[in-house]
Enzyme design. Sequence first.
Site, short mmCIF file in Angstrom:
data_model
loop_
_atom_site.label_atom_id
_atom_site.label_comp_id
_atom_site.label_asym_id
_atom_site.label_seq_id
_atom_site.Cartn_x
_atom_site.Cartn_y
_atom_site.Cartn_z
N LYS A 97 -3.84 -2.18 10.26
CA LYS A 97 -4.15 -2.35 8.83
C LYS A 97 -4.33 -3.81 8.44
O LYS A 97 -4.77 -4.09 7.32
CB LYS A 97 -3.02 -1.77 7.98
CG LYS A 97 -2.81 -0.28 8.15
CD LYS A 97 -3.78 0.51 7.30
CE LYS A 97 -3.36 1.97 7.22
NZ LYS A 97 -4.20 2.71 6.27
N GLU A 145 -9.99 12.67 7.77
CA GLU A 145 -9.94 14.01 7.19
C GLU A 145 -11.31 14.69 7.21
O GLU A 145 -11.42 15.86 7.54
CB GLU A 145 -9.45 13.93 5.74
CG GLU A 145 -8.05 13.37 5.58
CD GLU A 145 -7.79 12.95 4.15
OE1 GLU A 145 -7.37 13.81 3.36
OE2 GLU A 145 -8.01 11.76 3.82
N ARG A 190 1.20 17.18 13.21
CA ARG A 190 2.47 17.90 13.26
C ARG A 190 2.20 19.38 13.00
O ARG A 190 1.09 19.77 12.64
CB ARG A 190 3.45 17.37 12.19
CG ARG A 190 4.00 16.00 12.45
CD ARG A 190 5.12 15.67 11.46
NE ARG A 190 4.63 15.52 10.09
CZ ARG A 190 4.10 14.41 9.59
NH1 ARG A 190 3.98 13.36 10.36
NH2 ARG A 190 3.68 14.36 8.33
N TYR A 201 1.27 5.67 -0.38
CA TYR A 201 0.79 6.87 0.33
C TYR A 201 1.01 8.03 -0.62
O TYR A 201 1.81 8.92 -0.38
CB TYR A 201 1.63 6.99 1.62
CG TYR A 201 1.19 8.02 2.63
CD1 TYR A 201 -0.11 8.05 3.12
CD2 TYR A 201 2.11 8.93 3.15
CE1 TYR A 201 -0.49 8.97 4.08
CE2 TYR A 201 1.76 9.85 4.12
CZ TYR A 201 0.45 9.88 4.58
OH TYR A 201 0.08 10.79 5.54
N HIS A 233 -3.90 14.16 0.72
CA HIS A 233 -4.15 13.33 1.90
C HIS A 233 -2.98 13.43 2.88
O HIS A 233 -3.19 13.61 4.09
CB HIS A 233 -4.35 11.88 1.46
CG HIS A 233 -4.44 10.91 2.61
ND1 HIS A 233 -5.50 10.91 3.50
CD2 HIS A 233 -3.59 9.92 3.03
CE1 HIS A 233 -5.31 9.95 4.40
NE2 HIS A 233 -4.16 9.34 4.14
N THR A 259 -4.77 6.38 0.20
CA THR A 259 -5.99 7.20 0.20
C THR A 259 -5.89 8.31 -0.84
O THR A 259 -4.89 9.01 -0.93
CB THR A 259 -6.21 7.83 1.58
OG1 THR A 259 -6.22 6.79 2.57
CG2 THR A 259 -7.51 8.60 1.64
N ASP A 287 -8.86 0.24 2.19
CA ASP A 287 -7.89 -0.22 3.18
C ASP A 287 -8.37 0.22 4.56
O ASP A 287 -7.97 1.27 5.08
CB ASP A 287 -6.51 0.35 2.87
CG ASP A 287 -5.42 -0.33 3.65
OD1 ASP A 287 -5.57 -1.51 3.98
OD2 ASP A 287 -4.40 0.33 3.94
N ASP A 317 0.86 -1.19 0.00
CA ASP A 317 0.00 0.00 0.00
C ASP A 317 0.89 1.24 0.00
O ASP A 317 1.80 1.37 0.82
CB ASP A 317 -0.91 0.01 1.22
CG ASP A 317 -2.06 1.00 1.07
OD1 ASP A 317 -2.59 1.10 -0.04
OD2 ASP A 317 -2.43 1.64 2.06
N TYR A 328 2.55 2.91 15.23
CA TYR A 328 3.24 3.10 13.95
C TYR A 328 4.68 3.57 14.08
O TYR A 328 5.47 3.43 13.14
CB TYR A 328 2.45 4.04 13.04
CG TYR A 328 2.68 5.52 13.26
CD1 TYR A 328 3.51 6.24 12.40
CD2 TYR A 328 2.06 6.19 14.30
CE1 TYR A 328 3.71 7.60 12.58
CE2 TYR A 328 2.25 7.54 14.49
CZ TYR A 328 3.08 8.24 13.64
OH TYR A 328 3.28 9.59 13.83
#
Length: 446
Positions: A271, A396, A160, A146, A151, A382, A251, A144, A262
């Site tokens: 996941k 989101e 952050r 990113y 996103h 995503t 997912d 998968d 993570y």
Amino acid sequence: MSMTHELQATWAASRKSWLESANHPTCDFSLQNLPFGIFSSVSQPEPRVGVALGEMIVDLAALHDAGLLTLSSAAHAGVLRQRVLNGFIALGRETWRSVRIQLSALFARETATLRDAPALRDQVLLRQDQATLHLPLDIPGYTDFYSSKEHATNVGSMFRDPAQALLPNWTEMPIGYNGRASSVVLSGTPVRRPQGQLKLPGSERPVFGPCRKLDFELETAFIIGRGNALGEPVSCAEAEDHIFGMVLLNDWSARDIQQWEYVPLGPFNAKTFATTISPWVVTLDALEPFRVAQPLQSPEPLAYLRHGAAAGVEGAERTEGAPAHAFDIALEARLLPAGAAQPEVISQTNFRYLYWTMAQQLAHHTVSGCNTRVGDLMGSGTISGPTPASSGSLLELSRNGATPLQLAGGTRSFIEDGDAITLAGWCQGAGYRVGFGLCEGEVRPA
């Protein structure tokens, strides 16, 4: 990979079928599409290869038995009766393309072979609502990515300093992780809410319990049609020749479990519990008319990530001068709250927004020498767009629960037990559609 003028004429927008259900402008499975899947029925209980057309499924094994479908070798006919598409895919692009060309001709409005032979039609056609669809692939591996800048920016801004939403490596390479192929499931399979460690605000140690922030991720995925040997990378120029086609992918994500686990190695149990895919695989040939330019990439990627570039060759073709490698695929997520009568659309986005293309994803995946195999699944990550309504996850859409969605069936920050998520995707042509069908899942209690 671009089609010749002859092939483009074969799937021209003006071409119609004698199977009228395939001609509706919003039918996912037009004569221009012809996606592959695996099905069975009461009369034919053994799963086999089929193609979706209108409201029907074309039984390729029955069509071959009737002498109306040829493969490159008679010895290959057995792959049409296998329980997964891998054997058929392994025959190669020329076979995939030949089968679609033959079907396009057989089902064209002007072709009488099947149109005027009702007994023969009954042998090779089955209504989709009378069939059972199966997971179309044996999936050796699942990755998968990113790859949506919107996103990644939205999520990074939540956790952050927004000025540091994207980490320094994000614009340099397609970020990804190796997922769990064993828990990839077919659309319609119920999803059990996962349990795991949760670190609650203000608590010194984690607790164990059901996920409290269960989410969906609106994605697509591509399927490897030709593997590469260990130690032999696939270049951007060659990458699309290694891709069989695409599916929709959800997912499912346990956001609270993920937030705790993570660091430092990325997602794990958050996941692994389920990844849902749609049953019909849409080929790149079917998507060809819908190519569009990918987003501008800045800084310019390293040489091996430039389209048209051989891996590692400096001075190769630059991204901005390359052919279009994105596709205009409209994507939609719908949520059916538990007990509600109708689902509500909660997200509308488009595949064209992805910053990193499929070719770049595959080139990066293999540049280390990693080998891939027929049937490997590569998720896009995503897919979010430039507006809040085009966000591809509840994380989101609800701003991590700060602004819950107001639905007819109640408010939602994350998915509750009994809720169902449906993903849809399609390319809209002039009077026809190349669609993916649906990718659905209902959440059951932990």
